[in-house]
Design a protein around this motif. Structure first.
Motif, PDB file in Angstrom:
ATOM      1  N   ILE A 189     -15.926 -33.568 -32.939  1.00 25.53           N
ATOM      2  CA  ILE A 189     -15.571 -32.177 -32.491  1.00 25.53           C
ATOM      3  C   ILE A 189     -16.728 -31.207 -31.998  1.00 25.53           C
ATOM      4  CG2 ILE A 189     -14.658 -29.829 -33.301  1.00 25.53           C
ATOM      5  CD1 ILE A 189     -12.840 -31.397 -35.078  1.00 25.53           C
ATOM      6  N   PHE A 190     -17.903 -31.358 -32.725  1.00 21.85           N
ATOM      7  CA  PHE A 190     -19.214 -30.969 -32.563  1.00 21.85           C
ATOM      8  C   PHE A 190     -19.913 -31.449 -31.162  1.00 21.85           C
ATOM      9  CE2 PHE A 190     -19.373 -29.652 -36.980  1.00 21.85           C
ATOM     10  CZ  PHE A 190     -19.723 -28.185 -36.989  1.00 21.85           C
ATOM     11  N   ILE A 191     -19.743 -32.765 -31.022  1.00 17.76           N
ATOM     12  CA  ILE A 191     -20.289 -33.518 -29.783  1.00 17.76           C
ATOM     13  C   ILE A 191     -19.595 -32.645 -28.302  1.00 17.76           C
ATOM     14  CG2 ILE A 191     -20.451 -35.473 -28.412  1.00 17.76           C
ATOM     15  CD1 ILE A 191     -20.911 -36.819 -31.124  1.00 17.76           C
ATOM     16  N   ILE A 192     -18.192 -32.782 -28.473  1.00 15.22           N
ATOM     17  CA  ILE A 192     -17.353 -32.146 -27.459  1.00 15.22           C
ATOM     18  C   ILE A 192     -17.739 -30.903 -27.203  1.00 15.22           C
ATOM     19  CG2 ILE A 192     -14.984 -31.807 -26.629  1.00 15.22           C
ATOM     20  CD1 ILE A 192     -14.245 -34.289 -28.126  1.00 15.22           C
ATOM     21  N   ASP A 193     -17.765 -30.085 -28.084  1.00 12.87           N
ATOM     22  CA  ASP A 193     -17.986 -28.442 -28.059  1.00 12.87           C
ATOM     23  C   ASP A 193     -19.308 -28.315 -27.423  1.00 12.87           C
ATOM     24  OD1 ASP A 193     -15.670 -27.496 -28.894  1.00 12.87           O
ATOM     25  OD2 ASP A 193     -16.309 -27.090 -31.104  1.00 12.87           O
ATOM     26  N   PRO A 197     -19.376 -27.083 -22.315  1.00 15.36           N
ATOM     27  CA  PRO A 197     -19.693 -26.053 -21.549  1.00 15.36           C
ATOM     28  C   PRO A 197     -20.735 -26.641 -20.423  1.00 15.36           C
ATOM     29  CG  PRO A 197     -19.924 -25.717 -23.874  1.00 15.36           C
ATOM     30  CD  PRO A 197     -19.554 -26.971 -23.813  1.00 15.36           C
ATOM     31  N   ILE A 198     -21.624 -27.564 -20.485  1.00 16.02           N
ATOM     32  CA  ILE A 198     -22.317 -28.211 -19.541  1.00 16.02           C
ATOM     33  C   ILE A 198     -21.501 -28.736 -18.505  1.00 16.02           C
ATOM     34  CG2 ILE A 198     -24.135 -30.040 -19.128  1.00 16.02           C
ATOM     35  CD1 ILE A 198     -24.932 -27.773 -20.953  1.00 16.02           C
ATOM     36  N   LEU A 199     -20.467 -29.331 -18.838  1.00 19.17           N
ATOM     37  CA  LEU A 199     -19.561 -29.909 -17.705  1.00 19.17           C
ATOM     38  C   LEU A 199     -18.679 -28.745 -17.087  1.00 19.17           C
ATOM     39  CD1 LEU A 199     -18.150 -33.053 -19.539  1.00 19.17           C
ATOM     40  CD2 LEU A 199     -19.997 -33.145 -17.950  1.00 19.17           C
ATOM     41  N   GLU A 204     -16.299 -26.159 -12.920  1.00 21.67           N
ATOM     42  CA  GLU A 204     -15.410 -24.946 -12.485  1.00 21.67           C
ATOM     43  C   GLU A 204     -16.486 -23.764 -11.639  1.00 21.67           C
ATOM     44  OE1 GLU A 204     -14.492 -23.049 -16.333  1.00 21.67           O
ATOM     45  OE2 GLU A 204     -13.105 -24.744 -16.806  1.00 21.67           O
ATOM     46  N   GLU A 205     -17.763 -24.171 -11.530  1.00 22.17           N
ATOM     47  CA  GLU A 205     -18.975 -23.551 -10.652  1.00 22.17           C
ATOM     48  C   GLU A 205     -18.839 -22.100 -11.099  1.00 22.17           C
ATOM     49  OE1 GLU A 205     -18.211 -24.122  -6.686  1.00 22.17           O
ATOM     50  OE2 GLU A 205     -18.600 -26.454  -6.719  1.00 22.17           O
ATOM     51  N   GLU A 215     -29.619 -24.918 -17.776  1.00 23.14           N
ATOM     52  CA  GLU A 215     -29.005 -25.181 -18.927  1.00 23.14           C
ATOM     53  C   GLU A 215     -28.682 -26.733 -19.508  1.00 23.14           C
ATOM     54  OE1 GLU A 215     -25.331 -23.244 -19.261  1.00 23.14           O
ATOM     55  OE2 GLU A 215     -26.187 -21.148 -18.855  1.00 23.14           O
ATOM     56  N   THR A 216     -28.529 -27.663 -18.398  1.00 25.99           N
ATOM     57  CA  THR A 216     -28.498 -28.948 -18.517  1.00 25.99           C
ATOM     58  C   THR A 216     -29.885 -29.423 -18.998  1.00 25.99           C
ATOM     59  OG1 THR A 216     -26.824 -29.055 -17.040  1.00 25.99           O
ATOM     60  CG2 THR A 216     -27.811 -31.228 -17.846  1.00 25.99           C
ATOM     61  N   LEU A 217     -30.835 -28.961 -18.442  1.00 24.76           N
ATOM     62  CA  LEU A 217     -32.219 -29.372 -18.709  1.00 24.76           C
ATOM     63  C   LEU A 217     -32.546 -29.152 -20.242  1.00 24.76           C
ATOM     64  CD1 LEU A 217     -34.950 -30.604 -18.059  1.00 24.76           C
ATOM     65  CD2 LEU A 217     -35.682 -28.345 -17.173  1.00 24.76           C
TER      66      LEU A 217
END
Length: 357
Positions: A189-193, A197-199, A204-205, A215-217
């Motif tokens: 759950i923590f990994i998915i959360d 948002p990064i994906l 969704e742009e 943010e990904t960096l």
């Protein structure tokens, strides 16, 4: 149940042995509140050392690094799930309430409980179930916060009954498979959360590409840096004392570096920040335009709470009690795995009682 040989000295001066039953933390006592009394008896000799051992010279560095690490470990879920609560409950409560509740409950639990090494905080299952409770209140046109209060009160009653009747002892039947499934679920759950948002930034742009890449960096720097520095003590670089120092403060060092990079390039990248009001006040705004008080009136905030709503809270409270029981006892069991020599690591009725009091 183990048998301990008790040595009794009689008046004649002879020493004879007798069998004294030594009940462990996962044994049924057969008495009302028997487990609670045994927990208090077991914890009493260890309570002082819980506070003094951290200040010993050989433990000081590890204690400081653990404090910083656990501060981050408690604060991050509070912020993450607080924002999720804010969206899922239509602004009933949010980040500040979650931080305050984590702070107060954590202080009380770590000070008085029989299992001080457990860290209290929001988890995915509790978030999902709380949103279900919100839907139940909304369906019956009840104010959510008073209804949530009564759900938690009933849940406290049920959980205290569980502690009084030694039902924590059921955890002795839990297998390693169940522990791994539970730990894996919470971790997933923590990994998915963290990843979703990064994906969404790219799918969704919702933000410019530059901001999404930045943010990904920061995500990669934080995760990669903390993972690498945690294993730095196993590398051949520098001297052992420096390697241990870096490894102990790995998460803190990485977060400071990533936060500094984010702060420096915020303007150029339009980095999104957590929106928290400057005023220390609850999230909910009443019809009068004022913020609700910190203490929730169980009989209604803006309208009277009906008496039948108290009874209506019993059913979801049972689910909350079961969820809290599994979360606390399984969490303690997972934490105790590999640390059987620590007497303060076993799931115990006293901790469960303090948790829901």
């Amino acid at each position: 149940m183990s048998e301990a040989a008790g040595v009794l000295r009689i008046q004649s001066g002879y020493i004879r042995s007798s069998s004294i039953k030594d009940l462990g933390p996962l044994e049924f006592t057969g008495k009302v509140a028997g487990g609670l009394r045994l927990d208090l008896r077991r914890r009493a000799p260890l309570y002082g050392s819980d506070w003094t051992d951290a200040f010993k010279a050989e433990n000081l560095q590890k204690s400081v690094s653990s404090i910083l690490y656990l501060f981050i470990a408690a604060l991050a879920p509070a912020i993450t799930f607080g924002s999720r609560f804010l969206d899922g409950t239509n602004g009933q409560f949010g980040v500040l309430e979650m931080i305050m509740s984590t702070c107060v409950s954590g202080l009380l639990f770590s000070t008085f409980s029989g299992q001080p090494l457990s860290i209290l905080g929001a988890t995915g299952p509790f978030l999902a179930y709380s949103l279900v409770v919100y839907d139940l209140a909304d369906a019956m046109e009840l104010e959510f916060l008073p209804y949530y209060f009564w759900v938690c009160m009933w849940s406290s009653v049920f959980t205290i009954l569980v502690a009084v009747f030694d039902l924590c002892a059921l955890m002795k039947h839990v297998t390693m498979f169940s522990e791994d499934i539970f730990a894996g679920l919470i971790s997933l759950i923590f990994i998915i959360d963290g990843i979703l948002p990064i994906l969404r930034n790219f799918i969704e742009e919702t933000i410019p590409l530059r901001s999404a890449m930045f943010e990904t960096l920061l995500f990669v720097i934080t995760f990669g840096g903390a993972s690498y520095l945690s294993y730095f003590r196993r590398t051949p670089w520098t001297v052992r004392s420096l390697r241990n120092l870096v490894a102990n403060f790995a998460v803190t060092i990485t977060l400071v570096i990533a936060s500094a990079i984010g702060a420096i390039y915020t303007t150029e990248t339009n980095l999104r920040m957590l929106e928290v009001e400057a005023e220390l006040a609850p999230a909910l705004t009443l019809a009068t335009g004022e913020k609700r008080p910190w203490v929730v009136n169980p009989m209604g905030i803006e309208k009277d709470f009906p008496a039948w709503g108290i009874a209506y809270a019993i059913l979801p409270a049972i689910g909350f009690a079961v969820l809290g029981y599994l979360d606390q006892t399984l969490g303690c069991t997972v934490a105790a795995t590999g640390w059987k020599s620590f007497l303060s690591l076993s799931p115990d009725p006293f901790s469960l009682c303090i948790l829901r009091s």
